[in-house]
Design a protein around this motif. Structure first.
Motif, short mmCIF file in Angstrom:
data_model
loop_
_atom_site.label_atom_id
_atom_site.label_comp_id
_atom_site.label_asym_id
_atom_site.label_seq_id
_atom_site.Cartn_x
_atom_site.Cartn_y
_atom_site.Cartn_z
N GLU A 36 -11.87 2.76 -4.67
CA GLU A 36 -12.44 4.01 -4.17
C GLU A 36 -12.45 4.02 -2.65
OE1 GLU A 36 -12.76 6.03 -6.68
OE2 GLU A 36 -13.23 7.69 -5.33
N ASN B 29 -2.63 13.69 3.71
CA ASN B 29 -3.29 12.39 3.62
C ASN B 29 -4.37 12.49 2.55
OD1 ASN B 29 -1.73 11.58 5.77
ND2 ASN B 29 -3.33 11.91 7.30
N GLY B 30 -4.19 11.81 1.46
CA GLY B 30 -5.20 11.89 0.41
C GLY B 30 -4.66 11.38 -0.90
N VAL B 31 -5.47 11.56 -1.94
CA VAL B 31 -5.06 11.12 -3.27
C VAL B 31 -4.51 12.30 -4.04
CG1 VAL B 31 -6.68 9.18 -3.36
CG2 VAL B 31 -7.42 11.44 -4.13
N VAL C 1 -7.73 8.86 6.94
CA VAL C 1 -7.14 7.77 7.73
C VAL C 1 -7.15 8.08 9.24
CG1 VAL C 1 -4.78 8.64 7.39
CG2 VAL C 1 -5.15 6.18 7.78
N ASP C 2 -7.18 9.34 9.60
CA ASP C 2 -7.12 9.68 11.03
C ASP C 2 -8.36 9.23 11.81
OD1 ASP C 2 -4.61 10.76 10.85
OD2 ASP C 2 -5.34 12.79 10.43
N VAL D 190 4.46 3.27 -6.04
CA VAL D 190 3.58 3.80 -5.00
C VAL D 190 3.18 2.73 -3.98
CG1 VAL D 190 1.33 4.86 -4.59
CG2 VAL D 190 2.65 5.51 -6.59
N ASP D 191 2.88 1.53 -4.46
CA ASP D 191 2.38 0.48 -3.56
C ASP D 191 3.47 -0.52 -3.17
OD1 ASP D 191 2.50 -0.47 -6.15
OD2 ASP D 191 0.58 -1.52 -6.09
N THR E 231 1.79 10.66 8.01
CA THR E 231 1.59 9.62 9.02
C THR E 231 2.86 8.81 9.30
OG1 THR E 231 0.85 8.17 7.24
CG2 THR E 231 -0.87 9.29 8.49
N ALA F 100 5.03 10.14 4.26
CA ALA F 100 3.71 10.75 4.39
C ALA F 100 3.59 11.45 5.75
CB ALA F 100 2.63 9.67 4.25
N VAL G 262 -7.29 6.63 2.56
CA VAL G 262 -6.04 7.37 2.57
C VAL G 262 -6.32 8.86 2.89
CG1 VAL G 262 -5.52 8.29 0.26
CG2 VAL G 262 -3.86 6.90 1.39
N THR G 263 -7.51 9.32 2.52
CA THR G 263 -7.88 10.73 2.73
C THR G 263 -8.32 10.97 4.18
OG1 THR G 263 -8.60 10.83 0.44
CG2 THR G 263 -9.38 12.59 1.88
N MET H 267 -4.86 3.21 -7.31
CA MET H 267 -5.54 3.39 -6.02
C MET H 267 -5.16 4.65 -5.26
SD MET H 267 -5.37 -0.43 -4.64
CE MET H 267 -4.00 -0.64 -5.74
N ARG I 261 -9.09 4.94 -1.56
CA ARG I 261 -8.85 6.38 -1.74
C ARG I 261 -9.50 7.18 -0.61
NH1 ARG I 261 -10.42 5.21 -7.64
NH2 ARG I 261 -8.39 4.69 -8.54
N VAL J 226 0.85 -1.19 0.00
CA VAL J 226 0.00 0.00 0.00
C VAL J 226 0.88 1.23 0.00
CG1 VAL J 226 -1.92 -1.07 1.24
CG2 VAL J 226 -0.09 0.06 2.51
N SER J 227 0.27 2.38 -0.24
CA SER J 227 1.06 3.61 -0.21
C SER J 227 1.41 3.93 1.24
CB SER J 227 0.30 4.76 -0.89
OG SER J 227 -0.86 5.05 -0.15
N GLU J 228 2.47 4.69 1.39
CA GLU J 228 3.06 4.94 2.70
C GLU J 228 2.05 5.51 3.71
OE1 GLU J 228 5.75 4.16 4.13
OE2 GLU J 228 5.54 5.44 5.88
N THR J 229 1.13 6.33 3.23
CA THR J 229 0.18 6.98 4.15
C THR J 229 -0.57 5.96 5.02
OG1 THR J 229 -0.11 8.65 2.44
CG2 THR J 229 -1.72 8.65 4.22
#
Lengths: 406, 270
Positions: free
Chosen positions: A184, B180-182, A193-194, B129-130, B157, B155, A190-191, B58, A187, A28-31
């Motif tokens: 989705e 945090n977002g796309v 997540v908190d 990215v992943d 986080t 990030a 990730v937006t 994603m 997405r 997954v992405s780092e966030t």
């Protein structure tokens, strides 16, 4: 070649990085990494917490209505003329499918983590309904992502979710089905997540999801094992379950993995036939790749782009599968087969007319294969089918195929 | 020293900040990507991030999702992207090119085959990215050994422990995701970015590029003030979407966006 599995081997999986052999992991992405690591740590702690387990068990008993019966399908057995066919009745759970076992567990995790906003993806809508249900019960803000095509073909479940107070987001991107709903949801996560907990509906996704969903769904197999011994004095010879992401199958299989005599059959959606290319059977006809946070068998083209899938059943219409299934396939412990749309529709009608039990179209795939399998077995043998969900949600689809407007 | 390190070191010596555009390869058409790359170099960019289109992006917002769809519709495979880089290198041997995308197309091609082909084509860095460093143990060394810089994301986080671990796996630069977002969301808070990037600089000597949410000269300047470079993506990709019909018009529109950013970055006092 099949490997004899032991309790020790199973206890060591997934490994610390969430791998089942070559499969699984956390792509997954780092966030999202910090959230996933916190979730893993908290889950491993709560897994051993008696209060958490007691709450989970109590909710399964009093709210879901467990244990679900193991029912001997006498007439179906007679008509089939082979092994005894028994049905594990997950369709009798509150909300009508196995999905709620997992949402009860995950929403409990969310509460322990103090998250007030819940998101989920859904294909057939059963996981969405099961998520909306537990959120209604706990007063949590619930957002369900669903492919626009699935919103159409499962309109009944969409309305159920809305009645339960959930926000249903129709996803218009990509193939407008389950994989796009999952994109989705990722997405959104990730937006937000908190404050947001993502309740994944199947044994896929980044570690620790495949682990915790399997644990929550394993109640199916634990009960089936006990009930089988109690009712017949022996273990079943074969277990059959449909596989989309694979949560109902793994829930049934897992407590039997070390029982070598028990054959395991996961039934994928063969769509218009494997040779047509229009199907959703990655274990039968795909190859390993990385999608939605884990390495697993996928349907993809030669360039690594995810292929579009087809199944009459929205819940199986997914190009990937849980990583533990990929591992069970590669070590030869479970068999993965497929049945076509047409065979599944025939099985839907047969179970409805012979036993008075209307299975979901997903479940109908398992029924179709189990009947073929039972016919080749001896009369003193025993097959258990996981009736993972009921078919009310599919009546519009069936009626449409029959040319009837409801 | 890699081409990326060389460029970033030179900029640092000049007290300047890197301007790093991102476009999706094959968008609007595979035949136009190399020409767009050269045009951006003429507009003063320092490093180019070239997106490898993927069917299921994603981490991306709608703008880059649609760019992937346009590129895939024209058959933009990873091999074709590598061919674009080769073609770019025929006349440009100085501007580093970083491929940015998702893991599965690389996995499908095979890691060794990809790494060889990327070096051959003249690629300088790989950002997947992943693929967090935990899963990159087998992959990142394949890149490093061939002189390709593995670039990872940080990030808001990301914990200190992970910042150190990620920096250990990285070379060239690290990419700080500003919120945090796309991609393409409008969430950037420059004060938060400044605080986090200053902290990252305490933990690693690698240059820090900041991306997500940089859409004009003003945000570029504000973020450039606190970082070593800015990465600009969705606003360029959106411009491509709106000027698909006429390539000359499109190049002018990209230049009109990039030039003020370049100027604003160059006005930052060291």
């Amino acid at each position: 070649m099949s490997v004899k599995l032991t309790e020790e081997m199973l206890a060591a999986l997934p490994d610390a990085r969430g791998h089942f052999g070559a499969f699984g992991g956390r792509f997954v992405s780092e966030t999202l990494m910090d959230s996933l690591m916190t979730l893993e740590k908290e889950y491993l702690r709560l897994k051993k917490d008696p209060e958490f387990q007691a709450t989970f068990d109590k909710d399964l008993a009093d709210y879901v209505g467990r244990p679900s019966p193991l029912y001997f399908a006498e007439r179906l057995t007679r008509e089939t003329g082979g092994a005894q066919i028994w049905l594990k009745r997950e369709d009798l759970n509150h909300t009508g499918a196995h999905k709620v076992n997992n949402t009860i567990g995950q929403v409990l995790l969310a509460s322990f983590l103090g998250k007030k906003r819940i998101i989920a993806e859904t294909g057939a809508g059963q996981h969405g309904v099961a998520t909306a249900t537990v959120c209604a019960r706990l007063g949590l803000d619930c957002h369900v992502f669903m492919g626009a095509e699935d919103v159409q073909r499962q309109s009944l479940n969409v309305y159920r979710m809305k009645l339960l107070g959930a926000h249903v987001h129709a996803v218009e991107s990509g193939s407008r089905t389950l994989k796009d709903a999952m994109n989705e949801a990722m997405r959104d996560w990730v937006t937000n997540v908190d404050d947001t907990f993502y309740i994944i509906g199947t044994v896929a996704g980044p570690h620790p999801y495949p682990l915790l969903v399997r644990d929550f769904q394993s109640v199916i197999g634990r009960e089936a094992r006990e009930q089988s011994l109690e009712k017949t004095g022996k273990l079943p010879d074969a277990l059959v379950a449909c596989v989309g992401g694979g949560s109902n199958a793994l829930g049934l299989f897992y407590p039997f993995l070390t029982d070598e005599s028990v054959q395991l059959y996961g039934v994928e959606a063969g769509g218009l036939g494997l040779e047509s290319g229009d199907h959703a059977a990655p274990l039968c006809a795909g190859r390993p790749g990385v999608l939605h946070g884990n390495r697993t068998y996928l349907m993809e083209d030669e360039n690594g782009q995810i292929a579009s899938t087809h199944s009459v059943s929205a819940g199986l219409d997914y190009p990937g599968v849980g990583p533990e299934h990929s591992w069970l396939k590669d070590i030869g412990r479970a068999n993965y087969v497929s049945v076509t749309d047409e065979e599944a529709l025939d099985a839907f009608r047969m179970l409805t007319q012979v036993e008075g039990i209307m299975p979901a179209l997903e479940t109908s795939h398992a029924v179709a294969y189990a009947v073929k399998l039972a016919a080749t077995m001896d009369k003193d043998q025993m097959v258990v089918i996981n009736i993972s969900g009921r078919g009310d949600k599919d009546i519009h689809t069936i009626a449409q195929l029959d040319g009837i407007e409801l | 020293m890699s081409r990326i390190e060389g460029v970033l070191q030179t900029l640092k010596g000049q007290g300047r900040k890197a301007l790093i555009p991102f476009i999706t390869a094959g968008d609007p058409h595979p035949d136009q990507t190399v020409s767009l790359m050269h045009s951006m170099v003429d507009a003063g960019v320092d490093i180019i991030e070239l997106g490898v289109p993927f069917s299921d992006p994603m981490a991306d917002g709608p703008v880059i999702q649609l760019a992937c769809e346009r590129a895939l519709k024209h058959g933009t495979s990873l091999r074709r992207v590598l061919a674009m880089v080769s073609e770019f290198r025929e006349t440009n041997n100085t501007t580093p090119v970083v491929l940015m995308g998702y893991l599965n197309p690389i996995e499908a091609m095979g890691y060794d085959a990809f790494a060889d082909a990327a070096v051959q084509a003249g690629v300088d860095g790989i950002l997947t990215v992943d693929l967090p460093p935990e899963e990159a143990g087998d992959v990142a060394p394949l890149f490093s050994r061939r002189g390709l810089d593995p670039i990872f994301l940080l990030a808001p986080t990301t914990t200190d422990e992970r910042i150190r671990a990620i920096a250990d796996h990285s070379s060239g630069y690290v990419y700080y995701v500003s919120f945090n977002g796309v991609t393409g969301a409008a969430k950037i808070n420059v004060d938060d970015v400044a605080a986090k990037v200053a902290h990252i600089h305490e933990l690693t000597a690698l240059p820090v590029g900041v991306g997500f949410g940089i859409r004009d000269a003003k945000t570029a300047a504000a973020v450039g003030q606190v970082s070593d470079g800015v990465i600009v993506g969705s606003v360029l990709v959106d411009t491509i979407a709106r000027n698909q019909a006429d390539i000359e018009e499109l190049k002018r529109a990209l230049t009109d966006l990039l030039t003020p950013m370049r100027e604003a970055l160059d006005r930052i006092k060291p």
